[in-house]
Design a protein around this motif. Structure first.
Motif, PDB file in Angstrom:
ATOM      1  N   ALA A   6       5.491 -29.170 -14.475  1.00 33.49           N
ATOM      2  CA  ALA A   6       6.564 -28.232 -14.767  1.00 33.49           C
ATOM      3  C   ALA A   6       7.856 -29.015 -14.927  1.00 33.49           C
ATOM      4  N   VAL A   7       8.716 -28.539 -15.812  1.00 33.30           N
ATOM      5  CA  VAL A   7       9.989 -29.190 -16.061  1.00 33.30           C
ATOM      6  C   VAL A   7      11.106 -28.228 -15.661  1.00 33.30           C
ATOM      7  N   VAL A   8      12.033 -28.725 -14.852  1.00 32.89           N
ATOM      8  CA  VAL A   8      13.178 -27.934 -14.399  1.00 32.89           C
ATOM      9  C   VAL A   8      14.365 -28.315 -15.271  1.00 32.89           C
ATOM     10  N   LEU A   9      14.888 -27.331 -16.013  1.00 30.78           N
ATOM     11  CA  LEU A   9      15.957 -27.570 -16.973  1.00 30.78           C
ATOM     12  C   LEU A   9      17.142 -26.648 -16.716  1.00 30.78           C
ATOM     13  N   GLY A  10      18.336 -27.120 -17.042  1.00 34.01           N
ATOM     14  CA  GLY A  10      19.547 -26.316 -16.902  1.00 34.01           C
ATOM     15  C   GLY A  10      20.775 -27.203 -16.973  1.00 34.01           C
ATOM     16  N   ALA A  11      21.928 -26.577 -16.952  1.00 35.97           N
ATOM     17  CA  ALA A  11      23.191 -27.317 -17.002  1.00 35.97           C
ATOM     18  C   ALA A  11      23.385 -28.138 -15.728  1.00 35.97           C
ATOM     19  N   GLY A  12      24.294 -29.094 -15.765  1.00 35.74           N
ATOM     20  CA  GLY A  12      24.602 -29.905 -14.592  1.00 35.74           C
ATOM     21  C   GLY A  12      25.260 -29.074 -13.506  1.00 35.74           C
ATOM     22  N   GLY A  13      24.896 -29.332 -12.257  1.00 40.01           N
ATOM     23  CA  GLY A  13      25.549 -28.694 -11.116  1.00 40.01           C
ATOM     24  C   GLY A  13      25.119 -27.277 -10.805  1.00 40.01           C
ATOM     25  N   VAL A  14      24.042 -26.787 -11.455  1.00 42.80           N
ATOM     26  CA  VAL A  14      23.629 -25.405 -11.195  1.00 42.80           C
ATOM     27  C   VAL A  14      22.680 -25.281  -9.998  1.00 42.80           C
ATOM     28  N   GLY A  15      22.181 -26.412  -9.503  1.00 41.94           N
ATOM     29  CA  GLY A  15      21.308 -26.373  -8.332  1.00 41.94           C
ATOM     30  C   GLY A  15      19.844 -26.645  -8.625  1.00 41.94           C
ATOM     31  N   LYS A  16      19.569 -27.361  -9.720  1.00 36.56           N
ATOM     32  CA  LYS A  16      18.181 -27.674 -10.077  1.00 36.56           C
ATOM     33  C   LYS A  16      17.514 -28.524  -9.002  1.00 36.56           C
ATOM     34  N   SER A  17      18.200 -29.567  -8.548  1.00 39.84           N
ATOM     35  CA  SER A  17      17.620 -30.461  -7.537  1.00 39.84           C
ATOM     36  C   SER A  17      17.450 -29.752  -6.205  1.00 39.84           C
ATOM     37  N   ALA A  18      18.441 -28.968  -5.810  1.00 41.29           N
ATOM     38  CA  ALA A  18      18.335 -28.222  -4.540  1.00 41.29           C
ATOM     39  C   ALA A  18      17.149 -27.282  -4.582  1.00 41.29           C
ATOM     40  N   GLU A  92      23.693 -22.575 -21.657  1.00 40.89           N
ATOM     41  CA  GLU A  92      22.804 -23.744 -21.688  1.00 40.89           C
ATOM     42  C   GLU A  92      21.347 -23.319 -21.588  1.00 40.89           C
ATOM     43  N   VAL A  93      21.061 -22.356 -20.724  1.00 44.57           N
ATOM     44  CA  VAL A  93      19.689 -21.855 -20.563  1.00 44.57           C
ATOM     45  C   VAL A  93      19.214 -21.204 -21.866  1.00 44.57           C
ATOM     46  N   THR A  94      20.094 -20.479 -22.528  1.00 45.55           N
ATOM     47  CA  THR A  94      19.748 -19.857 -23.817  1.00 45.55           C
ATOM     48  C   THR A  94      19.392 -20.926 -24.838  1.00 45.55           C
ATOM     49  N   ASN A  95      20.188 -21.979 -24.917  1.00 45.03           N
ATOM     50  CA  ASN A  95      19.906 -23.081 -25.842  1.00 45.03           C
ATOM     51  C   ASN A  95      18.594 -23.782 -25.508  1.00 45.03           C
ATOM     52  N   LEU A  96      18.349 -23.995 -24.231  1.00 42.09           N
ATOM     53  CA  LEU A  96      17.116 -24.671 -23.802  1.00 42.09           C
ATOM     54  C   LEU A  96      15.883 -23.839 -24.142  1.00 42.09           C
ATOM     55  N   ARG A  97      15.966 -22.543 -23.928  1.00 39.36           N
ATOM     56  CA  ARG A  97      14.841 -21.662 -24.257  1.00 39.36           C
ATOM     57  C   ARG A  97      14.541 -21.735 -25.751  1.00 39.36           C
ATOM     58  N   GLN A  98      15.570 -21.705 -26.583  1.00 38.89           N
ATOM     59  CA  GLN A  98      15.375 -21.802 -28.034  1.00 38.89           C
ATOM     60  C   GLN A  98      14.744 -23.143 -28.405  1.00 38.89           C
ATOM     61  N   GLN A  99      15.156 -24.206 -27.735  1.00 41.15           N
ATOM     62  CA  GLN A  99      14.597 -25.534 -27.994  1.00 41.15           C
ATOM     63  C   GLN A  99      13.115 -25.579 -27.597  1.00 41.15           C
ATOM     64  N   ILE A 100      12.778 -24.985 -26.473  1.00 44.08           N
ATOM     65  CA  ILE A 100      11.374 -24.939 -26.024  1.00 44.08           C
ATOM     66  C   ILE A 100      10.529 -24.197 -27.049  1.00 44.08           C
ATOM     67  N   LEU A 101      10.996 -23.039 -27.500  1.00 34.07           N
ATOM     68  CA  LEU A 101      10.236 -22.248 -28.469  1.00 34.07           C
ATOM     69  C   LEU A 101      10.100 -22.983 -29.801  1.00 34.07           C
ATOM     70  N   ARG A 102      11.137 -23.707 -30.190  1.00 39.56           N
ATOM     71  CA  ARG A 102      11.075 -24.478 -31.437  1.00 39.56           C
ATOM     72  C   ARG A 102      10.021 -25.577 -31.338  1.00 39.56           C
ATOM     73  N   ILE A 103       9.988 -26.279 -30.202  1.00 37.78           N
ATOM     74  CA  ILE A 103       9.054 -27.392 -30.022  1.00 37.78           C
ATOM     75  C   ILE A 103       7.629 -26.901 -29.764  1.00 37.78           C
ATOM     76  N   LYS A 104       7.484 -25.876 -28.947  1.00 34.91           N
ATOM     77  CA  LYS A 104       6.157 -25.388 -28.559  1.00 34.91           C
ATOM     78  C   LYS A 104       5.577 -24.377 -29.546  1.00 34.91           C
ATOM     79  N   GLY A 105       6.424 -23.797 -30.375  1.00 38.71           N
ATOM     80  CA  GLY A 105       5.958 -22.779 -31.328  1.00 38.71           C
ATOM     81  C   GLY A 105       6.575 -21.433 -31.002  1.00 38.71           C
ATOM     82  N   GLU A 106       7.249 -20.859 -31.972  1.00 38.25           N
ATOM     83  CA  GLU A 106       7.981 -19.601 -31.770  1.00 38.25           C
ATOM     84  C   GLU A 106       7.106 -18.485 -31.208  1.00 38.25           C
TER      85      GLU A 106
END
Length: 195
Positions: A6-18, A92-106
């Motif tokens: 699993a990959v944890v994605l998001g903007a800096g400082g949002v608490g991904k590591s925590a 940022e999450v909206t952009n990342l989701r669009q990128q995932i769908l583009r790479i993995k298939g809409e």
């Protein structure tokens, strides 16, 4: 035992590591130390079934955008993280989701959960529960409002993702075929080659 990453994605400082450390090690990170990339491997038991889960905690997406393509291509499930105390982190999450769908298939239903962090900071909240629910419905992915500090709904978010990955990625066909080949050899004797 099945294995997933699993990959944890998001903007800096949002608490991904925590969030990741709370789930994988049951610890809370008090201080903010920007991550470049951290990998965790742990056997988790979800619904009585053990699974080897590898979680990649990534840097803030805006800092290392070139690496996102690599992470997304290799990832089998995604935790999209935003802060409930920072409305801008949703972009940022909206952009990342669009990128995932583009790479993995809409049209693919890629295993994904949307996670809002810092639920315990109620006085600083900028993202309304209604908007989070509306986004979840529009994207057709589950959403969890969490607090790594208080350990609220962290486990539930990751367990949901594991269930999705189990469903989306059935047990490999080649294992079934190998077993079938052996049975055929035993039943039919030597394999024949026709030229």
């Amino acid at each position: 035992m099945r294995e997933f990453n699993a990959v944890v994605l998001g903007a800096g400082g949002v608490g991904k590591s925590a969030l990741t450390v709370r789930f994988m090690r049951n610890e809370f990170l008090e201080s903010y130390d920007p991550t470049i990339q951290e990998e965790y491997r742990e056997t988790v038991v979800v619904d009585g079934e053990p699974t080897l889960l590898e979680v990649l905690d990534t840097a803030g997406a805006e800092q290392f955008t070139a690496l996102n393509e690599i992470y997304i291509s290799a990832g089998r499930g995604f935790v999209l993280v935003f802060s409930l105390t920072l409305e801008a982190s949703l972009r940022e999450v909206t952009n990342l989701r669009q990128q995932i769908l583009r790479i993995k298939g809409e049209n693919s239903r890629v295993p994904m959960v949307l996670v809002g962090t810092k639920l315990d900071l109620t006085n600083e909240r900028e993202v309304s529960p209604a908007y989070v629910a509306e986004l979840s419905g529009r994207w057709k992915i589950p959403v969890y409002e969490t607090s790594a500090k208080r350990d609220w709904d962290v486990t539930e978010a990751f367990e949901d993702l594991v269930r999705q990955m189990r469903q989306y990625y059935p047990i490999e066909e080649r294992r079934k075929k190998k077993g079938r080949k052996r049975r055929d050899r035993i039943r039919g004797g030597c394999p024949c080659i026709i030229m």
